[in-house]
Design an enzyme around this catalytic site. Structure first.
Site, PDB file in Angstrom:
ATOM      1  N   TYR A  50      45.640  40.601  38.590  1.00 31.90           N
ATOM      2  CA  TYR A  50      44.169  40.068  39.007  1.00 31.90           C
ATOM      3  C   TYR A  50      43.736  40.664  40.267  1.00 31.90           C
ATOM      4  O   TYR A  50      42.756  40.038  40.958  1.00 31.90           O
ATOM      5  CB  TYR A  50      44.462  38.403  39.113  1.00 31.90           C
ATOM      6  N   PHE A  58      38.793  32.579  45.059  1.00 31.20           N
ATOM      7  CA  PHE A  58      39.714  31.433  44.252  1.00 31.20           C
ATOM      8  C   PHE A  58      41.127  32.394  43.874  1.00 31.20           C
ATOM      9  O   PHE A  58      41.840  32.023  43.216  1.00 31.20           O
ATOM     10  CB  PHE A  58      39.131  31.539  43.037  1.00 31.20           C
ATOM     11  N   ARG A  86      36.976  37.384  22.899  1.00 24.77           N
ATOM     12  CA  ARG A  86      36.068  36.630  23.951  1.00 24.77           C
ATOM     13  C   ARG A  86      34.959  35.603  23.330  1.00 24.77           C
ATOM     14  O   ARG A  86      34.897  34.563  24.145  1.00 24.77           O
ATOM     15  CB  ARG A  86      35.361  37.658  24.797  1.00 24.77           C
ATOM     16  N   THR A  92      34.177  31.562  30.472  1.00 23.27           N
ATOM     17  CA  THR A  92      35.040  31.389  31.605  1.00 23.27           C
ATOM     18  C   THR A  92      35.022  29.629  31.978  1.00 23.27           C
ATOM     19  O   THR A  92      36.058  29.139  32.152  1.00 23.27           O
ATOM     20  CB  THR A  92      34.842  32.062  32.584  1.00 23.27           C
ATOM     21  N   GLU A 127      46.094  46.365  30.575  1.00 21.75           N
ATOM     22  CA  GLU A 127      46.618  45.130  30.602  1.00 21.75           C
ATOM     23  C   GLU A 127      47.934  44.718  29.803  1.00 21.75           C
ATOM     24  O   GLU A 127      48.959  44.479  30.042  1.00 21.75           O
ATOM     25  CB  GLU A 127      45.701  43.802  30.280  1.00 21.75           C
TER      26      GLU A 127
HETATM   27  P1  CMP Z   1      40.293  34.840  33.709  1.00 16.88           P
HETATM   28  O1  CMP Z   1      39.538  35.134  32.375  1.00 16.88           O
HETATM   29  O2  CMP Z   1      41.920  34.699  33.712  1.00 16.88           O
HETATM   30  O3  CMP Z   1      39.989  35.812  34.868  1.00 16.88           O
HETATM   31  C1  CMP Z   1      40.041  35.175  36.345  1.00 16.88           C
HETATM   32  C2  CMP Z   1      40.194  33.778  36.458  1.00 16.88           C
HETATM   33  O4  CMP Z   1      39.975  33.245  37.481  1.00 16.88           O
HETATM   34  C3  CMP Z   1      39.398  33.331  35.418  1.00 16.88           C
HETATM   35  O5  CMP Z   1      39.621  33.423  34.189  1.00 16.88           O
HETATM   36  C4  CMP Z   1      39.461  31.829  35.983  1.00 16.88           C
HETATM   37  O6  CMP Z   1      40.462  30.977  35.313  1.00 16.88           O
HETATM   38  C5  CMP Z   1      39.768  31.747  37.347  1.00 16.88           C
HETATM   39  N1  CMP Z   1      38.726  31.364  38.191  1.00 16.88           N
HETATM   40  C6  CMP Z   1      38.892  30.405  39.173  1.00 16.88           C
HETATM   41  N2  CMP Z   1      37.641  30.317  39.512  1.00 16.88           N
HETATM   42  C7  CMP Z   1      36.537  30.979  39.141  1.00 16.88           C
HETATM   43  C8  CMP Z   1      35.416  31.208  39.336  1.00 16.88           C
HETATM   44  N3  CMP Z   1      34.612  30.598  40.457  1.00 16.88           N
HETATM   45  N4  CMP Z   1      34.732  32.424  38.798  1.00 16.88           N
HETATM   46  C9  CMP Z   1      35.392  32.867  37.797  1.00 16.88           C
HETATM   47  N5  CMP Z   1      36.791  32.810  37.348  1.00 16.88           N
HETATM   48  C10 CMP Z   1      37.483  31.665  38.139  1.00 16.88           C
END
Ligand code: CMP
Length: 139
Positions: A50, A58, A86, A92, A127
């Site tokens: 990440y 976050f 996706r 998300t 990844e």
């Molecule tokens: P993911 O696709 O795994 O990529 C980054 C992750 O951060 C996302 O999914 C979310 O689970 C997490 N996350 C937590 N808070 C936020 C936010 N405010 N915006 C975007 N992703 C977030």
């Protein structure tokens, strides 16, 4: 074009025993699970994975959540797999996810959103390589 994408079934989902239910949605969408392993991510692995979010507020919580419980890492293969997955995952934030998507059905919140999927073919390759060697992927 046949592509491969990288997927993670996240702790909120493994905790609720949803691995099979999520895999059923993936397979029903025509994606093939060509590699899969259940793993407890180390802090180092999660931070690296990440890295692009390192400056986001976050980030700390995200790394903590992703390392606290097991995840399932996967490689999915199929026509247009990156974009298709996706679509299958949904937005998300589950509040914005379309009906029938994984996140609409299973996600608890934006942080506990059940699955991750690569956002581009380039990132998919990066990844996948973080978790699988070529001989572990059987298409
Ligand atoms: P993911 O696709 O795994 O990529 C980054 C992750 O951060 C996302 O999914 C979310 O689970 C997490 N996350 C937590 N808070 C936020 C936010 N405010 N915006 C975007 N992703 C977030």
């Amino acid at each position: 074009m046949t592509e491969r994408t990288f997927s993670i079934i996240k702790p909120d989902a493994t905790r609720r025993n949803l691995t099979g239910a999520i895999n059923a949605v993936i397979e029903a969408a025509g994606l093939r699970i060509v590699a899969q392993r259940r793993v407890r991510l180390t802090e180092e692995q999660a931070k690296k994975f990440y890295e692009v979010h390192a400056e986001r507020p976050f980030y700390g919580e995200l790394v903590a959540q992703m390392t606290a419980e097991p995840v399932v890492v996967q490689v999915l293969e199929g026509d247009n797999a990156v974009a298709k997955y996706r679509e299958v995952m949904g937005a998300t934030n589950p509040a914005n996810a379309d009906e029938g998507t994984i996140r609409k059905q299973f996600a608890l919140s934006i942080g506990e959103n059940s699955v991750h999927g690569s956002d581009s073919l380039e990132n998919a390759a990066i990844e996948i390589a973080q978790f699988f060697t070529d001989d572990q992927i059987v298409g």
